[in-house]
Each structure stands twice: as structure tokens, then as C-alpha cells.
Design an enzyme around this catalytic site. Structure first.
Site, mmCIF file in Angstrom:
data_model
loop_
_atom_site.group_PDB
_atom_site.id
_atom_site.type_symbol
_atom_site.label_atom_id
_atom_site.label_comp_id
_atom_site.label_asym_id
_atom_site.label_seq_id
_atom_site.Cartn_x
_atom_site.Cartn_y
_atom_site.Cartn_z
ATOM 1 N N SER A 125 0.803 -1.224 0.000
ATOM 2 C CA SER A 125 0.000 0.000 0.000
ATOM 3 C C SER A 125 0.839 1.278 0.000
ATOM 4 O O SER A 125 0.319 2.343 -0.304
ATOM 5 C CB SER A 125 -0.942 0.021 1.200
ATOM 6 O OG SER A 125 -0.214 0.107 2.403
ATOM 7 N N LYS A 167 1.694 4.557 7.264
ATOM 8 C CA LYS A 167 1.106 5.472 6.283
ATOM 9 C C LYS A 167 1.859 6.796 6.267
ATOM 10 O O LYS A 167 2.536 7.156 7.215
ATOM 11 C CB LYS A 167 -0.371 5.767 6.617
ATOM 12 C CG LYS A 167 -1.264 4.552 6.534
ATOM 13 C CD LYS A 167 -1.357 4.035 5.121
ATOM 14 C CE LYS A 167 -2.151 2.759 5.052
ATOM 15 N NZ LYS A 167 -2.061 2.106 3.776
#
Length: 120
Positions: A46, A101
Site C-alpha cells: 500500500s 502510512k
């Protein structure tokens, strides 16, 4: 004629001293892991192309502060998060999940998603 006395054999550290040194080393390494540094392996793609699956990441937990395990006590950090940094955190909705993230917005920012593209 004088007799030579047998030389006294020097002893190494006793087992108690050796055990104490080992315990101090283990305690020190655990303290560093809990408070300062932690290693992670990226499990998904991701964050590509910045981070790929199976990449190894070493996190400085002391920068933003860390939580003492099994308590709600937090050790304060020495810096604040900045836009663009990569953060590692445990989301409140999932106890066993760790998320990696990039920080794209700060409090007060307005973000917009158009055609699968994020605009600040």
C-alpha cells in the site's frame, strides 16, 4: 632453601556476577526496544513505490513519544509530526494491527479526493 608458594589461581567472574550482567543487558535492550527503537517488516504494497512489501523499517519511537506496554502511560517525544512523514501507528479500532502510512493532512487542512487522486 625457601619453598615457593604455589601461585593462586585467578578466578573469573562468579556466576552471580555473570547472571547480573546478562540481566542488565537484557533489561537495557528491552528498554531501548520499548522506548526508542522498533523494527517492522512491511506486509503489504500500500505504500509503493516508497516502501515495498517485505521491506525492513526501523522506527524511532522516541521522536513522537511512545506508550509503556500494558499501561496507558505515554512517554513524551521531542518533536511533532510533519506533513509528508511516514508514521507507524496502532489504529484504535484494531488491537492487533499496525499501520504504516504517510501523513498528508494536519489539523485544520481540507483534503479532497477526485478521480482517485488526493488534493490538499
Amino acid at each position: 632453601m625457601g619453598r615457593n608458594k604455589p601461585k593462586r589461581r585467578e578466578r573469573g567472574p562468579s556466576w552471580k556476577r555473570s547472571l547480573a550482567r546478562t540481566a542488565c543487558l537484557v533489561f537495557g535492550l528491552l528498554t531501548i526496544r520499548v522506548v526508542a527503537l522498533q523494527a517492522f517488516t512491511i506486509t503489504s504494497g500500500s505504500m509503493e513505490p516508497t516502501l515495498s512489501a517485505r521491506d525492513f523499517l526501523l522506527v524511532n519511537k522516541a521522536a513522537l513519544g511512545s506508550r509503556i506496554p500494558f499501561t496507558d502511560i505515554r512517554i513524551p517525544g521531542y518533536s511533532e509530526p510533519e506533513r509528508g512523514e511516514i508514521l507507524v501507528f496502532d489504529p484504535p479500532h484494531e488491537d492487533t494491527l499496525t499501520v504504516i502510512k504517510r501523513l498528508v493532512g494536519m489539523p485544520g487542512d481540507t483534503l479532497q479526493m477526485r478521480d482517485k487522486t488526493l488534493y490538499p
